[in-house]
Design an enzyme around this catalytic site. Structure first.
Site, short mmCIF file in Angstrom:
data_model
loop_
_atom_site.label_atom_id
_atom_site.label_comp_id
_atom_site.label_asym_id
_atom_site.label_seq_id
_atom_site.Cartn_x
_atom_site.Cartn_y
_atom_site.Cartn_z
N GLU A 65 -82.70 -13.58 -51.93
CA GLU A 65 -81.65 -14.19 -51.14
C GLU A 65 -81.11 -15.40 -51.87
OE1 GLU A 65 -81.39 -14.60 -46.61
OE2 GLU A 65 -82.02 -16.57 -47.32
N PHE A 68 -75.01 -16.39 -52.58
CA PHE A 68 -73.88 -15.48 -52.63
C PHE A 68 -74.20 -14.03 -52.34
CE2 PHE A 68 -73.37 -19.15 -55.27
CZ PHE A 68 -72.26 -19.71 -54.68
N SER A 69 -75.46 -13.74 -52.16
CA SER A 69 -75.82 -12.37 -51.83
C SER A 69 -77.23 -12.31 -51.27
CB SER A 69 -75.75 -11.49 -53.08
OG SER A 69 -76.92 -11.67 -53.86
N VAL A 71 -80.39 -9.39 -51.35
CA VAL A 71 -80.75 -8.11 -51.96
C VAL A 71 -81.92 -7.51 -51.18
CG1 VAL A 71 -81.45 -6.94 -54.09
CG2 VAL A 71 -79.93 -8.90 -54.22
N ASP A 176 -74.70 -16.60 -66.45
CA ASP A 176 -75.83 -17.01 -65.61
C ASP A 176 -77.12 -16.35 -66.09
OD1 ASP A 176 -76.99 -18.50 -63.60
OD2 ASP A 176 -76.40 -17.14 -61.98
P1 ADP Z 1 -77.58 -13.30 -56.75
O1 ADP Z 1 -76.15 -13.27 -57.15
O2 ADP Z 1 -77.75 -13.63 -55.30
O3 ADP Z 1 -78.42 -14.14 -57.65
P2 ADP Z 1 -78.81 -11.01 -58.03
O4 ADP Z 1 -78.01 -9.83 -58.42
O5 ADP Z 1 -79.25 -11.91 -59.11
O6 ADP Z 1 -78.06 -11.79 -56.88
O7 ADP Z 1 -80.10 -10.51 -57.25
C1 ADP Z 1 -80.98 -11.43 -56.65
C2 ADP Z 1 -82.42 -10.98 -56.85
O8 ADP Z 1 -82.61 -9.69 -56.26
C3 ADP Z 1 -82.83 -10.82 -58.30
O9 ADP Z 1 -83.26 -12.04 -58.86
C4 ADP Z 1 -83.93 -9.80 -58.21
O10 ADP Z 1 -85.14 -10.40 -57.83
C5 ADP Z 1 -83.47 -8.90 -57.06
N1 ADP Z 1 -82.74 -7.74 -57.59
C6 ADP Z 1 -81.43 -7.65 -57.87
N2 ADP Z 1 -81.11 -6.44 -58.33
C7 ADP Z 1 -82.25 -5.73 -58.36
C8 ADP Z 1 -82.61 -4.40 -58.77
N3 ADP Z 1 -81.70 -3.54 -59.22
N4 ADP Z 1 -83.90 -4.03 -58.69
C9 ADP Z 1 -84.82 -4.87 -58.22
N5 ADP Z 1 -84.56 -6.12 -57.82
C10 ADP Z 1 -83.30 -6.57 -57.89
MG MG Z 2 -79.02 -13.92 -59.60
#
Ligand code: ADP
Ligand code: MG
Ligand code: ZN
Length: 540
Positions: A65, A68-69, A71, A176
């Site tokens: 969490e 901005f998103s 997951v 990033d």
């Molecule tokens: P944000 O923009 O909120 O940072 P991320 O794309 O970096 O979003 O995702 C946040 C977190 O979710 C990551 O640091 C990771 O722990 C988990 N995550 C994101 N994508 C995946 C994936 N494809 N498989 C497993 N975990 C993921």
């Molecule tokens: Mg991230």
């Protein structure tokens, strides 16, 4: 008798302790094992917001969490055979549609190979967008940092450069790069670069939508640049900008930090006027402040010519020129706006000084900061809540004169109240890691509280930016104790993990030096890094 290395106060170390509980990205491991009531609610809300998800996925848990998103981990029966694990990234509904589309395009065009995350599906209902990606189970960087073998570190960096080479070939600047955006499954030796939420395109990017993201930012930066020309000849940079068009606030981790540095912060108001703000200083910060050395820095844009008819007082050089003060004339000038997304501790010097022409080299700097963490056993290495603090911290490692010199090449002039020498990277990392290279024994390198504060700076809090460069609080007491009995790692590999650490080759520090090149024009590229002698027996 245990050998202890006393850390000299005049030699700045890392800016965080080996295991800082405040520095966790996303959700902690123990929180993933049971579903918190809040998580259950969030999952229900997500099903409601995007009902079609319910037809395909069983959402199991929240795994990340950020601002901005969110997951989620889900399972789905996508093909015949066993259920697949899927990561569902729910973007905050206020994200700009182009931003969302660009993130998706990075994943679809460049992703799916060479350690770059791919995408399976995307769902949208109204303003809710959910990106479905293959799930890669991964470690928390902080948890494994001190139990990685040297060979694992080599493999990690090699695979990171593979991903960066791939995206840079597509003209994507990730912006990033940090451990939480580079997923690592230690057991399977799998890696994935994720999170294109801040990505921008190079001038010749192959990602069509990034051209739009880029031009938007450039337009913004151009308008702002024009106003500098009118406003005056000298721009003082401030801490976090209050206005960032099309860019996410980079303070995700710093938000959680309970203390701030004592300093004067200048923010840009709605009408372009600068508002002086005094940051709150809490007790902890005050305590630390007495032990820290202070370096005052100021960054100015060189060579901007003042035009007549300006609302700014007409003086080419003002009261504070070449001093470490910021005069009232300069306080009334506008800030320069340039792309500066990312996380403060991973930002390259050209990002920190708001250089408008930023390239893929900024990702290489961030990779260098990760490498620095891996070699020193400290994460996060640079702990800064704003750009000038981050810059001062870089100076204490790479040298103030060197930093000033490099900044000149990209049109920035930095004023620094104290000269700090560049550090020898090997000595720095070995000291922080707490490994005595002769005995291969972990040593405790704890800062003596009675050590004299060698640099004490007379600073006027009213008029200058006070930069505090926190010293390392402690070191050498990571999770893994690196002896046969005291293994604290989930991976029972501590006995072998010492292997290699007692004789880190010079190539490692040579590569680190080339990644942390203060000058983006000469900084090593991902393609070159893969060919570096550090990786001599590894193949693509
Ligand atoms: P944000 O923009 O909120 O940072 P991320 O794309 O970096 O979003 O995702 C946040 C977190 O979710 C990551 O640091 C990771 O722990 C988990 N995550 C994101 N994508 C995946 C994936 N494809 N498989 C497993 N975990 C993921
Ligand atoms: Mg991230
Ligand atoms: Zn001035």
């Amino acid at each position: 008798m245990e050998a202890t290395v006393g850390v000299q106060m005049d030699q700045p170390l890392a800016f965080s302790s080996p295991r800082d509980p405040l520095q966790t990205d996303g959700l902690k491991k123990h929180e993933q094992n049971f579903k918190l009531p809040g998580v259950k609610k969030d999952i229900e809300k997500l099903y409601e917001a995007v009902p079609q998800l319910g037809n395909v996925f069983k959402i199991k848990d929240k795994i990340g969490e950020g601002t901005f998103s969110s997951v989620y981990l889900a399972t789905a029966q996508l093909q015949v055979g066993p259920e697949e694990k899927i990561a569902l990234k729910h973007l905050i509904p206020t994200s700009h549609p182009i931003r969302i589309a660009a993130e998706l395009q990075c994943l679809t065009v460049a992703g799916g190979q060479d350690n770059v995350m791919g995408v399976k599906y995307c769902f949208r209902k109204n303003d809710h967008v959910v990106i479905a990606m293959p799930y890669l189970e991964h470690e928390s960087f902080l948890d494994i940092l001190n139990s990685l073998s040297f060979q694992e570190v080599r493999e990690y960096m090699f695979n990171l450069f593979k991903a960066l080479k791939r995206i840079h070939q597509f003209g994507i600047v990730h912006r990033d790069v940090k451990p939480s955006n580079f997923l690592y499954n230690r057991r399977l030796k799998k890696y994935a670069l994720v999170d294109f939420g801040l990505a921008q395109g190079t001038h010749d990017t192959k990602i069509e939508l990034l051209k739009f993201v880029q031009s938007e930012t450039q337009q913004e930066s151009c308008t702002q640049n024009k106003s500098h020309v009118i406003m005056g000849n000298k721009i003082s940079l401030s801490g976090p900008a209050s206005k960032e068009l099309d860019q996410r606030s980079p303070t995700k981790t710093s938000v959680k930090r309970p203390y701030t540095n004592a300093q004067i912060q200048i923010k840009q108001g709605k009408d372009g006027k600068l508002i002086k703000q005094s940051k709150t200083v809490d007790v902890l910060s005050r305590k630390l402040a007495t032990k820290k050395k202070t370096v005052s820095t100021k960054v100015i844009t060189s060579g901007v010519v003042r035009k007549t008819g300006s609302s700014c007082p007409a003086a080419l050089t003002c009261d504070c020129y070449a001093t470490d003060k910021v005069c009232s004339i300069c306080l009334s000038r506008r800030q320069q706006v340039a792309p500066r997304a990312g996380t403060p501790g991973f930002r390259a010097p050209e990002v920190l000084t708001k250089c408008p022409n930023q390239t893929t080299a900024i990702d290489m700097w961030s990779a260098g900061v990760i490498f620095l963490s891996l070699l020193s056993g400290r994460y996060p290495f640079y702990k800064a809540s704003d750009d000038l603090t981050a810059l001062a911290q870089i100076m204490t490692i790479r040298g103030s004169r060197e930093t000033i010199q490099a900044a000149k090449t990209f049109g920035k002039s930095i004023l620094c109240s104290k000269e700090v020498p560049a550090q020898d990277l090997r000595k720095l990392c070995e000291r922080l890691r707490g490994i005595d290279s002769h005995t291969s024994k972990p040593t405790s390198a704890t800062q003596s509280p009675t050590s004299p504060d060698k640099i004490s700076e007379k600073t006027d809090h009213e008029t200058s930016y006070l930069i505090q460069t926190p010293l390392a609080e402690s070191s050498g007491n990571g999770l893994c104790k690196r002896d046969s009995n005291g293994c604290g790692s989930l991976f029972d590999e501590c006995a072998t993990n010492l292997e290699g650490w007692d004789e880190v080759p010079d190539e490692a520090y040579d590569l680190l030096d080339k990644l942390l090149d203060l000058n983006p024009a000469s900084r090593i590229t991902a393609e070159e890094a893969l060919l570096h002698p550090f990786f001599k027996d590894m193949s693509l």
